[in-house]
Design a protein around this motif. Structure first.
Motif, PDB file in Angstrom:
ATOM      1  N   GLY A  23       0.797  -1.041  -0.192  1.00  0.00           N
ATOM      2  CA  GLY A  23       0.018   0.144  -0.033  1.00  0.00           C
ATOM      3  C   GLY A  23       0.748   1.173   0.187  1.00  0.00           C
ATOM      4  N   THR A  24       1.833   1.417   0.956  1.00  0.00           N
ATOM      5  CA  THR A  24       2.434   2.524   0.769  1.00  0.00           C
ATOM      6  C   THR A  24       3.737   2.574  -0.196  1.00  0.00           C
ATOM      7  N   ARG A  25       4.054   1.539  -0.725  1.00  0.00           N
ATOM      8  CA  ARG A  25       4.964   1.472  -1.896  1.00  0.00           C
ATOM      9  C   ARG A  25       4.368   2.069  -3.285  1.00  0.00           C
ATOM     10  N   ILE A  26       2.884   1.749  -3.092  1.00  0.00           N
ATOM     11  CA  ILE A  26       2.445   2.309  -4.502  1.00  0.00           C
ATOM     12  C   ILE A  26       2.159   3.936  -4.385  1.00  0.00           C
ATOM     13  N   VAL A  27       2.409   4.157  -3.022  1.00  0.00           N
ATOM     14  CA  VAL A  27       2.260   5.759  -2.964  1.00  0.00           C
ATOM     15  C   VAL A  27       3.684   6.317  -3.322  1.00  0.00           C
ATOM     16  N   ALA A  28       4.737   5.452  -2.723  1.00  0.00           N
ATOM     17  CA  ALA A  28       6.128   5.920  -3.192  1.00  0.00           C
ATOM     18  C   ALA A  28       6.141   5.772  -4.558  1.00  0.00           C
ATOM     19  N   ALA A  29       5.629   4.838  -5.291  1.00  0.00           N
ATOM     20  CA  ALA A  29       5.998   4.888  -6.685  1.00  0.00           C
ATOM     21  C   ALA A  29       4.994   6.199  -7.523  1.00  0.00           C
ATOM     22  N   ILE A  30       3.938   6.581  -6.870  1.00  0.00           N
ATOM     23  CA  ILE A  30       3.516   7.760  -7.652  1.00  0.00           C
ATOM     24  C   ILE A  30       4.213   8.947  -7.306  1.00  0.00           C
ATOM     25  N   PHE A  31       4.769   9.247  -6.185  1.00  0.00           N
ATOM     26  CA  PHE A  31       5.562  10.709  -5.699  1.00  0.00           C
ATOM     27  C   PHE A  31       7.149  10.481  -6.065  1.00  0.00           C
ATOM     28  N   PHE A  32       7.732   9.133  -6.235  1.00  0.00           N
ATOM     29  CA  PHE A  32       9.132   9.122  -6.511  1.00  0.00           C
ATOM     30  C   PHE A  32       9.632   8.173  -7.821  1.00  0.00           C
ATOM     31  N   GLY A  33       8.500   7.628  -8.552  1.00  0.00           N
ATOM     32  CA  GLY A  33       8.952   7.045  -9.527  1.00  0.00           C
ATOM     33  C   GLY A  33       8.882   5.744  -9.167  1.00  0.00           C
ATOM     34  N   LYS A  34       9.022   4.749 -10.575  1.00  0.00           N
ATOM     35  CA  LYS A  34       8.677   3.370 -10.519  1.00  0.00           C
ATOM     36  C   LYS A  34       9.831   2.541  -9.880  1.00  0.00           C
ATOM     37  N   GLU A  35      11.120   3.403  -9.474  1.00  0.00           N
ATOM     38  CA  GLU A  35      12.085   2.758  -8.892  1.00  0.00           C
ATOM     39  C   GLU A  35      11.736   2.115  -7.453  1.00  0.00           C
ATOM     40  N   ALA A  36      10.570   2.693  -6.737  1.00  0.00           N
ATOM     41  CA  ALA A  36      10.023   1.882  -5.676  1.00  0.00           C
ATOM     42  C   ALA A  36       9.775   0.553  -5.930  1.00  0.00           C
ATOM     43  N   PHE A  37       9.504   0.039  -7.041  1.00  0.00           N
ATOM     44  CA  PHE A  37       9.200  -1.447  -7.109  1.00  0.00           C
ATOM     45  C   PHE A  37      10.508  -2.037  -7.929  1.00  0.00           C
ATOM     46  N   THR A  38      11.257  -1.306  -8.526  1.00  0.00           N
ATOM     47  CA  THR A  38      12.620  -1.875  -9.151  1.00  0.00           C
ATOM     48  C   THR A  38      13.975  -1.836  -8.633  1.00  0.00           C
ATOM     49  N   ALA A  39      13.957  -1.005  -7.464  1.00  0.00           N
ATOM     50  CA  ALA A  39      15.250  -0.658  -7.206  1.00  0.00           C
ATOM     51  C   ALA A  39      15.874  -2.025  -6.647  1.00  0.00           C
ATOM     52  N   SER A  40      17.166  -2.047  -6.339  1.00  0.00           N
ATOM     53  CA  SER A  40      17.945  -3.044  -5.595  1.00  0.00           C
ATOM     54  C   SER A  40      17.687  -4.275  -6.338  1.00  0.00           C
ATOM     55  N   ASN A  41      17.693  -4.534  -7.447  1.00  0.00           N
ATOM     56  CA  ASN A  41      17.320  -5.787  -8.308  1.00  0.00           C
ATOM     57  C   ASN A  41      15.753  -6.260  -7.818  1.00  0.00           C
ATOM     58  N   SER A  42      14.989  -5.376  -7.873  1.00  0.00           N
ATOM     59  CA  SER A  42      13.588  -5.571  -7.602  1.00  0.00           C
ATOM     60  C   SER A  42      13.429  -6.160  -6.234  1.00  0.00           C
ATOM     61  N   TYR A  43      14.041  -5.709  -5.275  1.00  0.00           N
ATOM     62  CA  TYR A  43      13.915  -6.383  -3.953  1.00  0.00           C
ATOM     63  C   TYR A  43      12.301  -6.538  -3.479  1.00  0.00           C
ATOM     64  N   SER A  44      11.541  -5.445  -4.130  1.00  0.00           N
ATOM     65  CA  SER A  44      10.136  -5.089  -3.511  1.00  0.00           C
ATOM     66  C   SER A  44       9.558  -6.567  -3.481  1.00  0.00           C
ATOM     67  N   TRP A  45       9.700  -7.544  -4.531  1.00  0.00           N
ATOM     68  CA  TRP A  45       9.264  -8.898  -4.325  1.00  0.00           C
ATOM     69  C   TRP A  45       9.172  -9.494  -2.859  1.00  0.00           C
ATOM     70  N   ILE A  46      10.371  -9.332  -2.199  1.00  0.00           N
ATOM     71  CA  ILE A  46      10.643  -9.962  -1.126  1.00  0.00           C
ATOM     72  C   ILE A  46       9.955  -9.281   0.124  1.00  0.00           C
ATOM     73  N   SER A  47       9.991  -7.948  -0.089  1.00  0.00           N
ATOM     74  CA  SER A  47       9.233  -7.301   0.975  1.00  0.00           C
ATOM     75  C   SER A  47       7.641  -7.541   1.108  1.00  0.00           C
ATOM     76  N   ILE A  48       7.085  -7.820  -0.276  1.00  0.00           N
ATOM     77  CA  ILE A  48       5.804  -7.696  -0.475  1.00  0.00           C
ATOM     78  C   ILE A  48       5.240  -9.086  -0.102  1.00  0.00           C
ATOM     79  N   LEU A  49       6.036 -10.171  -0.679  1.00  0.00           N
ATOM     80  CA  LEU A  49       5.246 -11.744  -0.738  1.00  0.00           C
ATOM     81  C   LEU A  49       5.856 -12.394   0.242  1.00  0.00           C
ATOM     82  N   VAL A  50       7.137 -12.303   0.672  1.00  0.00           N
ATOM     83  CA  VAL A  50       7.528 -13.299   1.484  1.00  0.00           C
ATOM     84  C   VAL A  50       6.800 -13.668   3.028  1.00  0.00           C
ATOM     85  N   ASN A  51       6.094 -12.673   3.199  1.00  0.00           N
ATOM     86  CA  ASN A  51       5.557 -12.838   4.723  1.00  0.00           C
ATOM     87  C   ASN A  51       4.376 -13.792   4.488  1.00  0.00           C
TER      88      ASN A  51
END
Length: 365
Positions: free
Chosen positions: A266-294
């Motif tokens: 939810g907050t990563r979508i907000v980050a993408a809106i204001f700071f760009g798609k890097e919110a999802f693609t930064a650090s070799n697309s680390y976002s999939w770990i933070s979103i899905l692993v739990n």
């Protein structure tokens, strides 16, 4: 002068230290406003509200109550470097990981206290899925709950941006001038969602850490929700779960953890809106770990508890569950475990009691 007169004198002279309890109790009693009667119109309105809508709003509100104070605490800590007051009184006064952990912990407690009576207080897609797997929560409600949870975190992120907009803009300009981006751990975008440290390039390590932390929290949550657990009262559950989360923040937030799909996405979508798609693609697309692993981590944790720790017989004995095949099924189970035919034993006991009563009657007459 009577005791009542003395009390009145003390009240008028503000000298009430000798009778504080008595005076305050009378004061409160005199000023209690009777509850307004509930009108039929009110009952009709509440009855017409769709149940699923109430549950969705409760889940969204609960996640908002949990995420907003947490990321607000992160914001006050991160943005202190751009605050001119910090140069005078020092940056540490604006926060620390200790403060951030408590902000999330108390936010979780408030979320459960406020909204759990309506929706059950999941506030985490992984918990909703685990309730469906282990506790019979309707699968048809799972998508509604998950959407509401993500929406609640999204609204928390949007509200934070509105509250801190001037400070965030100033920090964004500094980040871009010094680092060329806002999307890194410690950057302004990390107020909303997490990013790994610069030296954390091994995603296997990040996966392992996230999995372990989420499993730890999941086991504590499931233990708190075990109705047969004698060490947790309903009143202590919100704070116990909140502190479990805080403990992991204190231990691992410096190493990057997320713990909740809704809170992160939810907050990563907000980050993408204001700071760009890097919110999802930064650090070799680390976002999939933070979103899905739990999700798999929490399923593992609750499965661990269900298969290795849960005592369902104790749960049945305390009246919090019943055997699927009723009393007969329970008697058969106890008979197999103890080697004693419970039904026959009960019959023999009843028959013995009747014979004893008959003997007493014979002696009496």
């Amino acid at each position: 002068m009577s005791s009542n007169s003395n009390d009145l004198v003390r009240q008028h002279t503000h000298d009430i230290e000798l009778g504080v309890s008595d005076v305050l109790q009378r004061h409160i009693t005199r000023h209690v406003v009777p509850a307004k009667p509930v009108s039929q119109r009110r009952l009709d309105f509440e009855h017409k509200r769709p149940r699923i809508l109430r549950e969705m709003m409760a889940e969204a509100t609960g996640v908002f109550f949990y995420v907003f104070p947490g990321i607000a605490s992160v914001a006050s800590f991160t943005l202190a470097t751009t605050n001119p007051v910090a140069a005078e009184i020092g940056v540490p006064i604006f926060g620390s990981l200790f403060q951030i952990g408590w902000a999330f912990a108390i936010g979780i407690a408030f979320a459960i206290i406020t909204c759990a009576p309506v929706s059950g207080g999941h506030f985490n897609p992984a918990i909703t899925i685990c309730f469906a797997i282990w506790e019979g929560f309707p699968w048809k409600k799972v998508p509604h709950y998950i959407f509401s949870q993500i929406f609640g975190a999204f609204m928390a992120g949007m509200m934070l941006m509105a509250c801190y907009w001037p400070e965030i803009q100033a920090a964004k300009a500094i980040d871009i001038s010094q680092h060329g981006t806002t999307v890194y751990n410690g950057g302004v975008a990390s107020i909303l969602c997490v990013f790994p440290n610069a030296d954390q390039t091994n995603q296997g390590y990040l996966f392992f850490m996230e999995f372990f932390v989420d499993s730890y929290i999941g086991i504590v949550i499931w233990a708190c929700l075990d109705r047969a657990n004698p060490f947790v009262s309903p009143q202590s559950v919100p704070f116990t779960i909140g502190i479990a989360y805080a403990v992991m923040v204190w231990g691992f937030a410096g190493n990057t953890i997320s713990t909740n799909l809704a809170r992160d996405l939810g907050t990563r979508i907000v980050a993408a809106i204001f700071f760009g798609k890097e919110a999802f693609t930064a650090s070799n697309s680390y976002s999939w770990i933070s979103i899905l692993v739990n999700i798999p981590a929490t399923i593992f944790a609750t499965g661990y508890y269900e298969f290795l720790i849960r005592d369902s017989l104790q749960k049945i004995q305390q009246g919090h569950a019943e055997h699927k095949e009723g009393e007969e099924g329970l008697h058969r189970h106890i008979s197999r475990v103890t080697g004693v035919d419970v039904a026959n034993q009960a019959w023999d006991s009843n028959r013995g009691a009747m014979n004893s009563a008959e003997g007493v009657r014979e002696k009496q007459f």
